[in-house]
Design a protein around this motif. Structure first.
Motif, PDB file in Angstrom:
ATOM      1  N   LEU A 465       0.789  -1.085   0.118  1.00 15.09           N
ATOM      2  CA  LEU A 465      -0.004  -0.048  -0.190  1.00 15.09           C
ATOM      3  C   LEU A 465       0.856   1.079  -0.020  1.00 15.09           C
ATOM      4  CD1 LEU A 465      -3.033   1.106   0.228  1.00 15.09           C
ATOM      5  CD2 LEU A 465      -2.531   1.132   2.699  1.00 15.09           C
ATOM      6  N   VAL A 466       1.823   1.292   0.877  1.00 22.06           N
ATOM      7  CA  VAL A 466       2.807   2.214   0.957  1.00 22.06           C
ATOM      8  C   VAL A 466       3.593   2.605  -0.435  1.00 22.06           C
ATOM      9  CG1 VAL A 466       4.691   3.273   1.904  1.00 22.06           C
ATOM     10  CG2 VAL A 466       2.948   2.266   3.405  1.00 22.06           C
ATOM     11  N   GLU A 467       4.065   1.516  -0.967  1.00 20.40           N
ATOM     12  CA  GLU A 467       4.916   1.499  -2.290  1.00 20.40           C
ATOM     13  C   GLU A 467       3.817   2.329  -3.078  1.00 20.40           C
ATOM     14  OE1 GLU A 467       7.614   1.452  -5.173  1.00 20.40           O
ATOM     15  OE2 GLU A 467       7.955   1.104  -3.047  1.00 20.40           O
ATOM     16  N   ILE A 468       2.682   1.754  -3.488  1.00 21.70           N
ATOM     17  CA  ILE A 468       1.649   1.994  -4.548  1.00 21.70           C
ATOM     18  C   ILE A 468       1.548   3.510  -4.155  1.00 21.70           C
ATOM     19  CG2 ILE A 468      -0.372   1.751  -5.631  1.00 21.70           C
ATOM     20  CD1 ILE A 468      -0.382  -1.144  -5.174  1.00 21.70           C
ATOM     21  N   ALA A 477       2.286  13.831 -10.130  1.00 14.11           N
ATOM     22  CA  ALA A 477       3.326  14.913 -10.329  1.00 14.11           C
ATOM     23  C   ALA A 477       3.681  15.003 -11.731  1.00 14.11           C
ATOM     24  CB  ALA A 477       4.421  14.707  -9.350  1.00 14.11           C
ATOM     25  N   ASN A 478       3.804  13.880 -12.563  1.00 11.44           N
ATOM     26  CA  ASN A 478       4.436  13.706 -13.872  1.00 11.44           C
ATOM     27  C   ASN A 478       3.255  14.116 -14.916  1.00 11.44           C
ATOM     28  OD1 ASN A 478       6.952  13.543 -12.922  1.00 11.44           O
ATOM     29  ND2 ASN A 478       7.129  11.329 -13.336  1.00 11.44           N
ATOM     30  N   LYS A 479       2.040  14.046 -14.364  1.00  9.65           N
ATOM     31  CA  LYS A 479       0.709  14.140 -15.152  1.00  9.65           C
ATOM     32  C   LYS A 479       0.755  13.077 -16.174  1.00  9.65           C
ATOM     33  CE  LYS A 479       0.389  19.371 -14.593  1.00  9.65           C
ATOM     34  NZ  LYS A 479       1.575  19.545 -13.701  1.00  9.65           N
ATOM     35  N   GLU A 480       1.087  12.064 -15.723  1.00  7.17           N
ATOM     36  CA  GLU A 480       1.157  10.725 -16.966  1.00  7.17           C
ATOM     37  C   GLU A 480      -0.425  10.376 -16.966  1.00  7.17           C
ATOM     38  OE1 GLU A 480       5.068   8.880 -14.884  1.00  7.17           O
ATOM     39  OE2 GLU A 480       3.543   7.482 -15.565  1.00  7.17           O
ATOM     40  N   PHE A 481      -1.306  10.903 -16.328  1.00  5.70           N
ATOM     41  CA  PHE A 481      -2.870  10.625 -16.497  1.00  5.70           C
ATOM     42  C   PHE A 481      -3.514  11.302 -17.746  1.00  5.70           C
ATOM     43  CE2 PHE A 481      -2.173  14.163 -13.500  1.00  5.70           C
ATOM     44  CZ  PHE A 481      -2.997  15.309 -14.056  1.00  5.70           C
ATOM     45  N   LEU A 482      -2.582  12.184 -18.306  1.00  8.16           N
ATOM     46  CA  LEU A 482      -2.956  12.735 -19.513  1.00  8.16           C
ATOM     47  C   LEU A 482      -2.828  11.967 -20.804  1.00  8.16           C
ATOM     48  CD1 LEU A 482      -1.528  16.422 -18.924  1.00  8.16           C
ATOM     49  CD2 LEU A 482      -3.793  15.688 -18.536  1.00  8.16           C
ATOM     50  N   GLY A 490      -3.091  -1.949 -17.191  1.00  4.16           N
ATOM     51  CA  GLY A 490      -1.843  -1.406 -17.784  1.00  4.16           C
ATOM     52  C   GLY A 490      -1.124  -0.501 -16.607  1.00  4.16           C
ATOM     53  N   LEU A 491      -1.614   0.235 -16.096  1.00  2.00           N
ATOM     54  CA  LEU A 491      -0.924   0.905 -14.922  1.00  2.00           C
ATOM     55  C   LEU A 491      -0.406  -0.015 -13.841  1.00  2.00           C
ATOM     56  CD1 LEU A 491      -0.029   3.702 -14.056  1.00  2.00           C
ATOM     57  CD2 LEU A 491      -2.426   4.072 -12.862  1.00  2.00           C
ATOM     58  N   LEU A 495       3.441  -0.220 -13.043  1.00  2.00           N
ATOM     59  CA  LEU A 495       3.980   0.042 -11.128  1.00  2.00           C
ATOM     60  C   LEU A 495       4.335  -1.203 -10.865  1.00  2.00           C
ATOM     61  CD1 LEU A 495       1.035   2.395 -10.010  1.00  2.00           C
ATOM     62  CD2 LEU A 495       3.093   3.095 -11.128  1.00  2.00           C
ATOM     63  N   GLY A 496       4.454  -2.108 -11.382  1.00  2.00           N
ATOM     64  CA  GLY A 496       5.118  -3.598 -10.894  1.00  2.00           C
ATOM     65  C   GLY A 496       4.121  -4.185  -9.914  1.00  2.00           C
ATOM     66  N   THR A 497       2.970  -3.909 -10.014  1.00  2.00           N
ATOM     67  CA  THR A 497       1.751  -4.563  -9.131  1.00  2.00           C
ATOM     68  C   THR A 497       0.796  -5.310 -10.063  1.00  2.00           C
ATOM     69  OG1 THR A 497       0.784  -4.156  -6.943  1.00  2.00           O
ATOM     70  CG2 THR A 497       0.549  -2.386  -8.683  1.00  2.00           C
ATOM     71  N   ASN A 498      -0.289  -5.849  -9.238  1.00  2.00           N
ATOM     72  CA  ASN A 498      -1.339  -6.171 -10.007  1.00  2.00           C
ATOM     73  C   ASN A 498      -2.470  -5.450  -9.728  1.00  2.00           C
ATOM     74  OD1 ASN A 498      -2.938  -7.180  -7.543  1.00  2.00           O
ATOM     75  ND2 ASN A 498      -1.559  -8.481  -7.169  1.00  2.00           N
ATOM     76  N   ARG A 499      -3.540  -5.777 -10.710  1.00  2.00           N
ATOM     77  CA  ARG A 499      -4.716  -4.781 -10.621  1.00  2.00           C
ATOM     78  C   ARG A 499      -5.520  -4.770  -9.583  1.00  2.00           C
ATOM     79  NH1 ARG A 499      -9.737  -5.944 -12.141  1.00  2.00           N
ATOM     80  NH2 ARG A 499      -9.727  -4.389 -13.715  1.00  2.00           N
TER      81      ARG A 499
END
Length: 586
Positions: A465-468, A477-482, A490-491, A495-499
């Motif tokens: 939880l802390v890592e995510i 911060a990098n506005k990757e949501f655009l 995909g995200l 991020l190296g985790t599961n859905r």
């Protein structure tokens, strides 16, 4: 600094877009060894005569300019592509928008004024006269005391807007002023033949619109002679068409018909569907006046087909539908009557709802009440019904009530949207930050206070939880949501985790699902961006949606409405009406 990064990102995206737009274009072998001057001369020779070829030369100029990093020819390439596409009823706005963006900080004799000129011209082709005028005014301010050629050319463009709204007497002095300016230049070393001949056409066309047909023919005669003298035939087909129009109203039908038939070939070749439809309309009028009804009907049908294909409408062609309705009434073809009554309804809906179509010359033989009655009669006749009067009265009453209800409902909804837009503008927007500055120690408290999180099946381990949480902070911060097409799968992979862990983390920390989280990030971003970016406000809703990661304007508008209670169009309109700038916001 924010504005700088915004401009840089926009420019990079546009460069990517336009590199893709000409990705499959290669300079033909016959043009590879041509220099810029030769390409420009080739373009000028075919512009308005063969616009497909003109666009080929424009693309070659742009590609060569990019390869050689020559800004002058990059600007020229964008301008020429935008103009040729506009003449072919294609979308030239992306090229004009790029030109505005890449020249807004330059200071040359031509730019940035010329970028606003082509944007205004494209808006004029789209019937958006208010928007066109805004850009012409911007261009006039930028060219004043700097470029007299542009300054007087803009006078001509404003004159064209005035003729479009039937202000012909007010437009004529502007055209004459531009003509006299070009006439003085034509015998100097700075002569501009194309602009000079174009100024003659503008005067002739205005005289035609003002019903001064003999004056129009005098200037058309001058224009045709100058075309032959200077061997510049850019405006030649328009002079020929103007000859046909003037002679029609002077009842010289043979001369009018010959000239319209001659102009038809040029407009077909050039894909100039607007002038082609008007040509067919006048050929219909000529044959109708000399009582060749069958030929007239064929031309009116051709005019309608061209307008339907190009998705345009010209008020002058309206009475062609009246002729078609009368013709099919005489022949007893009720289905065709009904078809063209519907076409006439559509034409009137455009005229009534768009100020730019207002015309003092439109004579409405078939006004709306009569058309409604005729349409209802025909429908009942085709269905063998015998209660025409009762159905018309009852149906009309219901329609009026429904229209009244829809009007009141729509008016209320519009006011609600406006109020919400005002509230949105004056409120301090709290960013939708999924990670709400929650400390590591608080994570355990959240899990202890929430019974759902205590179930082994759905609980996210504290370290994950802390890592995510940390990775989402970087994501925001990098506005990757655009970026477009971001999915939870995909995200999670990025991020190296599961859905499941990602979805549950978003739900725990924000109290909403992944889709809601993405939408709120994008909407809150664009709310603030629109406050500071005047250029962005001039983009279409579809373009803005594309910029911030939505697949289409509908999904963007729906998300905006759900989150803010209003629509993006109302919010942008309010910003523009108040000339809103970020530094004025408290």
């Amino acid at each position: 600094m924010l504005r700088f990064y915004s401009f840089t990102i926009t420019l990079l995206l546009q460069n990517l877009f336009f590199s893709q737009s000409i990705k499959n274009f290669t300079v033909p072998d016959s043009l590879k060894n041509k220099n810029f001057e030769q390409l420009q001369k080739a373009y000028d020779k075919v512009f308005r005569i063969d616009n497909d070829k003109a666009e080929l030369y424009a693309n070659s100029i742009l590609l060569k300019g990019k390869k050689e990093k020559n800004n002058t020819f990059i600007y020229d390439g964008y301008y020429k592509i935008a103009h040729t596409k506009g003449l072919k009823s294609e979308n030239g706005h992306p090229y004009a928008d790029s030109l505005i963006n890449i020249t807004k900080n330059v200071d040359t004799k031509e730019y940035p004024a010329k970028a606003h000129i082509i944007k205004g011209i494209l808006y004029n082709y789209d019937w958006k006269y208010a928007e066109a005028l805004d850009h012409y005014i911007d261009a006039q301010k930028l060219s004043k005391n700097k470029n007299p050629d542009q300054f007087f050319y803009i006078k001509k463009l404003i004159g064209i807007l005035k003729t479009a709204t039937d202000e012909n007497k007010e437009a004529l002095p502007l055209f004459l002023e531009y003509y006299n300016y070009q006439k003085q230049k034509i015998n100097t070393k700075n002569k501009d033949v194309k602009s000079y001949i174009g100024s003659i056409f503008s005067v002739a066309n205005c005289y035609n619109k003002d019903k001064q047909y003999k004056n129009a023919l005098n200037y058309i005669d001058i224009g045709l002679k100058e075309c032959n003298k200077f061997k510049d035939y850019t405006h030649y087909p328009y002079f020929v068409s103007g000859t046909g129009i003037a002679n029609y109203y002077l009842k010289n039908y043979k001369i009018a018909s010959d000239n319209h038939l001659k102009a038809e070939n040029s407009f077909l070749k050039n894909k100039d569907y607007g002038n082609l439809a008007i040509t067919y309309y006048f050929l219909g009028k000529i044959n109708h006046d000399i009582h060749k009804d069958n030929i007239a009907v064929n031309y009116f049908i051709k005019a309608d087909s061209v307008l339907a294909f190009s998705k345009e409408f010209y008020p002058i062609t309206r009475d062609g539908y009246e002729v078609l309705i009368d013709y099919y009434k005489k022949t007893g073809d009720k289905e065709k009557q009904l078809k063209y009554i519907d076409k006439l309804f559509y034409a009137d809906s455009i005229i009534n709802n768009s100020k730019q179509y207002l015309s003092k010359e439109i004579y409405r033989k078939y006004d709306t009440p009569i058309l409604l009655q005729k349409k209802e009669d025909l429908i009942n006749d085709l269905n063998n019904k015998n209660y025409i009067l009762y159905w018309c009265l009852g149906g009309g009453f219901v329609i009026l009530l429904a229209l009244l209800f829809m009007f009141l409902k729509n008016k209320k909804k519009v006011r609600e949207y406006e109020q919400q837009a005002e509230l949105l503008l004056r409120s301090s927007i709290k960013p939708t930050d999924i990670v709400q500055q929650i400390s590591v120690s608080k994570v355990e408290e959240i899990k202890e206070d929430n019974p759902v999180l205590q179930k082994p099946k759905t609980t996210v381990p504290n370290n994950i939880l802390v890592e995510i949480k940390s990775q989402l902070e970087i994501f925001e911060a990098n506005k990757e949501f655009l970026q477009k097409n971001i999915t939870v799968d995909g995200l999670a992979k990025d991020l190296g985790t599961n859905r499941d862990y990602l979805s549950k983390t978003v739900n725990d920390l924000k109290g909403k699902n992944f889709s809601q989280y993405m939408n709120e990030l994008r909407i809150n971003y664009i709310i603030e961006e629109l406050k500071t970016n005047k250029v962005l406000r001039k983009h279409t809703i579809s373009a803005i949606a594309e910029d911030i990661g939505f697949n289409n304007s509908e999904s963007f508008s729906n998300a905006f409405k759900k989150i803010t209670g209003t629509l993006p169009s109302y919010y942008i309109k309010l910003l523009q009406s108040q000339n809103f700038e970020n530094e004025d916001f408290v």
